[in-house]
Design a protein around this motif. Structure first.
Motif, PDB file in Angstrom:
ATOM      1  N   VAL A  19       0.836  -1.188   0.000  1.00 14.53           N
ATOM      2  CA  VAL A  19       0.000   0.000   0.000  1.00 14.53           C
ATOM      3  C   VAL A  19       0.869   1.234   0.000  1.00 14.53           C
ATOM      4  O   VAL A  19       1.926   1.266   0.601  1.00 14.53           O
ATOM      5  N   ALA A  20       0.412   2.241  -0.691  1.00 21.00           N
ATOM      6  CA  ALA A  20       1.146   3.502  -0.711  1.00 21.00           C
ATOM      7  C   ALA A  20       1.149   4.114   0.666  1.00 21.00           C
ATOM      8  O   ALA A  20       0.160   4.057   1.373  1.00 21.00           O
ATOM      9  N   GLU A 297      -9.600  -1.408   3.712  1.00 17.36           N
ATOM     10  CA  GLU A 297      -8.168  -1.182   3.483  1.00 17.36           C
ATOM     11  C   GLU A 297      -7.346  -1.832   4.584  1.00 17.36           C
ATOM     12  O   GLU A 297      -6.310  -2.459   4.322  1.00 17.36           O
ATOM     13  N   MET A 298      -7.814  -1.673   5.827  1.00 17.37           N
ATOM     14  CA  MET A 298      -7.059  -2.210   6.956  1.00 17.37           C
ATOM     15  C   MET A 298      -7.074  -3.735   6.946  1.00 17.37           C
ATOM     16  O   MET A 298      -6.069  -4.378   7.255  1.00 17.37           O
ATOM     17  N   TYR A 299      -8.208  -4.331   6.576  1.00 15.56           N
ATOM     18  CA  TYR A 299      -8.247  -5.795   6.437  1.00 15.56           C
ATOM     19  C   TYR A 299      -7.352  -6.254   5.293  1.00 15.56           C
ATOM     20  O   TYR A 299      -6.691  -7.286   5.382  1.00 15.56           O
ATOM     21  N   HIS A 300      -7.327  -5.487   4.215  1.00 15.97           N
ATOM     22  CA  HIS A 300      -6.531  -5.877   3.046  1.00 15.97           C
ATOM     23  C   HIS A 300      -5.043  -5.894   3.383  1.00 15.97           C
ATOM     24  O   HIS A 300      -4.307  -6.773   2.946  1.00 15.97           O
ATOM     25  N   GLU A 301      -4.629  -4.903   4.181  1.00 14.57           N
ATOM     26  CA  GLU A 301      -3.210  -4.767   4.485  1.00 14.57           C
ATOM     27  C   GLU A 301      -2.809  -5.380   5.827  1.00 14.57           C
ATOM     28  O   GLU A 301      -1.626  -5.405   6.142  1.00 14.57           O
ATOM     29  N   ALA A 312     -12.003  -7.814   3.545  1.00 14.89           N
ATOM     30  CA  ALA A 312     -11.677  -6.623   2.759  1.00 14.89           C
ATOM     31  C   ALA A 312     -12.623  -6.520   1.565  1.00 14.89           C
ATOM     32  O   ALA A 312     -13.183  -5.457   1.280  1.00 14.89           O
ATOM     33  N   ARG A 313     -12.801  -7.636   0.891  1.00 17.27           N
ATOM     34  CA  ARG A 313     -13.679  -7.633  -0.285  1.00 17.27           C
ATOM     35  C   ARG A 313     -15.116  -7.324   0.117  1.00 17.27           C
ATOM     36  O   ARG A 313     -15.830  -6.577  -0.566  1.00 17.27           O
ATOM     37  N   LYS A 314     -15.541  -7.872   1.246  1.00 16.41           N
ATOM     38  CA  LYS A 314     -16.911  -7.631   1.730  1.00 16.41           C
ATOM     39  C   LYS A 314     -17.154  -6.142   1.976  1.00 16.41           C
ATOM     40  O   LYS A 314     -18.154  -5.572   1.520  1.00 16.41           O
ATOM     41  N   TRP A 315     -16.211  -5.478   2.685  1.00 15.39           N
ATOM     42  CA  TRP A 315     -16.419  -4.077   3.027  1.00 15.39           C
ATOM     43  C   TRP A 315     -16.202  -3.159   1.832  1.00 15.39           C
ATOM     44  O   TRP A 315     -16.881  -2.128   1.705  1.00 15.39           O
ATOM     45  N   PHE A 316     -15.279  -3.509   0.944  1.00 16.12           N
ATOM     46  CA  PHE A 316     -15.164  -2.741  -0.293  1.00 16.12           C
ATOM     47  C   PHE A 316     -16.478  -2.823  -1.059  1.00 16.12           C
ATOM     48  O   PHE A 316     -16.944  -1.840  -1.641  1.00 16.12           O
TER      49      PHE A 316
END
Length: 471
Positions: A19-20, A297-301, A312-316
């Protein structure tokens, strides 16, 4: 002989996700393609940085940071929360509290389990003001201040009487001076916005502070926001955290979002990613799209929580359904790469398109690449060119390069080729440091290929591209 440059294609290179970090910066992974085009030499680099938010400045680096992602092996389009004033009207007295203790944070999974479906009927709508009884609002005969307040509300909105905001302001002030807290809040908001009364942010802060003690939640949030931004008072992020916490604990989602953002960045409070995830979750389960995206984002990273791509996919997905373009882009990215579920490039293109239509430059670019290469969608060079153009006009360097390539080669059977426009967009990208565009432009100028021959300028761009040996 011709130099060859690739048209980019969103193909994952490497593994994992990154992540940036920083303010207004995005990560980028190089995209490749199957379709060769005449000219450039090195594959162009993707955007190293995206525009920072136009709102605020370095003094609000955390509350208003904006991180955007160029689609790639796990990069996300990020946009951290920004506190927003809900100007309703009011002004507060100075806080008498000497400090606060943050509540013990619940596990994020526990917060998620407390989804608002049926169990939050006791809470007001997060978009409505919540007020606690005070001595001036106790049960009993309605006082003059309440009658003045009710009439002021009608005058302000023009309900049953001709609209007269100046008269409304006078009545709000009279009721406010008698201790009527909703009137104090309303007066503060009118002063803040200069709506029906001369703007006075300092006085607005004073009245908003009075309304916030003991407990008009919106006023508490607004006091926190004004302290964070230094509007009408000295900038005090630490004090802003206290006010945001008071409102967040009572369920105000905008306060929860702001508090989460401060914990995430460490502004006004020690950095605490777990606490940030806790407050994002509290707002997310109330349906706040920005909180849903931030929690994703926080779940993804794995930031402050255990990494969980399915969540992450669920909340996105929840945020994307509400129209948040960064979430739509990120959901498209997860679908494209098959993260947490099977790959589905057609659905990915649909979500990229939704974000692109809202002006998100990364989505415009990735959608153009997919259309250019027929990757997951039917190839359509004309539509690809249209999306490259939208991104290029926003200063997107790789889109400028690819747009130049399409203009150079034209569409199917070279229809629509325009080398003059190709040179224009190569120069735009070259000026931003794109070495492939430099090489393209240099070759065209050296040979007089579609543009007037200019060997001196051609040599300049070829040297800049590191191709002095080609001279």
């Amino acid at each position: 002989s011709h130099l060859v440059a690739p048209v980019l294609d969103p193909t994952m290179r490497g593994s994992g996700a990154s992540v940036a970090q920083g303010h207004g910066h995005g990560l980028a992974i190089q995209l490749q393609c199957q379709r060769a085009v005449v000219l450039p030499v090195a594959a162009p680099e993707l955007p190293r940085a995206l525009p920072a938010s136009a709102e605020g400045g370095s003094s609000q680096r955390a509350a208003q940071r904006s991180l955007l992602l160029a689609c790639s092996a796990g990069c996300l389009a990020l946009q951290a929360p920004r506190p927003r004033c809900r100007h309703r009207t009011a002004r507060l007295a100075r806080s008498r509290s000497k400090g606060f203790s943050a509540p013990e944070a619940k596990e994020v999974d526990v917060i998620e389990a407390e989804v608002v479906d049926a169990g939050r009927g006791s809470r007001d709508s997060p978009n409505r003001s919540r007020e606690s009884p005070s001595p001036s609002m106790a049960s009993g005969p309605i006082g003059d201040e309440q009658l003045k307040y009710d009439l002021a509300v009608r005058l302000f909105s023009g309900t049953d009487v001709p609209e007269d905001k100046s008269a409304a302001a006078r009545l709000f002030r009279e009721a406010a001076m008698s201790g009527h807290r909703p009137a104090q809040r309303s007066l503060a908001e009118m002063l803040y916005a200069g709506d029906g009364i001369a703007q006075d942010v300092q006085e607005a802060f004073s009245w908003m502070q009075r309304a916030a003690e003991p407990a008009i939640v919106d006023a508490q949030f607004n006091v926190g926001l004004m302290l964070l931004k230094g509007e009408g008072t000295e900038r005090k992020p630490e004090e802003a955290v206290r006010w945001f916490t008071l409102a967040a604990e009572q369920g105000l989602e905008t306060a929860q979002m702001s508090l989460a953002g401060l914990y995430r960045s460490g502004e006004g409070v020690p950095e605490d990613k777990e606490e940030a995830a806790h407050w994002f979750a509290r707002a997310a389960v109330q349906g706040n799209a920005s909180a849903q995206k931030s929690l994703a984002e926080m779940y993804h990273e794995g930031e402050g929580v255990k990494q969980d791509l399915a969540k992450a996919r669920k909340w996105f997905g929840k945020a994307a359904e509400q129209g948040l373009r960064e979430a739509q882009h990120n959901l498209g990215m997860m679908l494209y790469f098959g993260k947490a579920a099977s790959q589905d490039k057609a659905k990915a293109a649909d979500w990229y398109r939704k974000a692109a239509e809202q002006g998100l430059v990364d989505s415009q670019y990735v959608l153009a690449v997919m259309l250019d290469n027929g990757d997951g969608v039917e190839q359509d060079l004309d539509e690809a060119r249209a999306w490259y153009l939208k991104a290029a006009e926003q200063g997107h360097e790789p889109s400028q390069l690819n747009l130049g390539v399409l203009f150079y080669n034209g569409g199917a059977d070279a229809v629509g080729a325009d080398k003059e426009k190709a040179a224009y967009w190569f120069e735009k990208a070259a000026e931003q440091g794109n070495t492939s565009a430099m090489a393209n432009l240099g070759m065209m100028l050296r040979k007089g290929d579609g543009v007037p021959e200019d060997r001196e300028r051609g040599a300049y761009w070829l040297k800049k591209a590191g191709l002095a040996s080609a001279l």
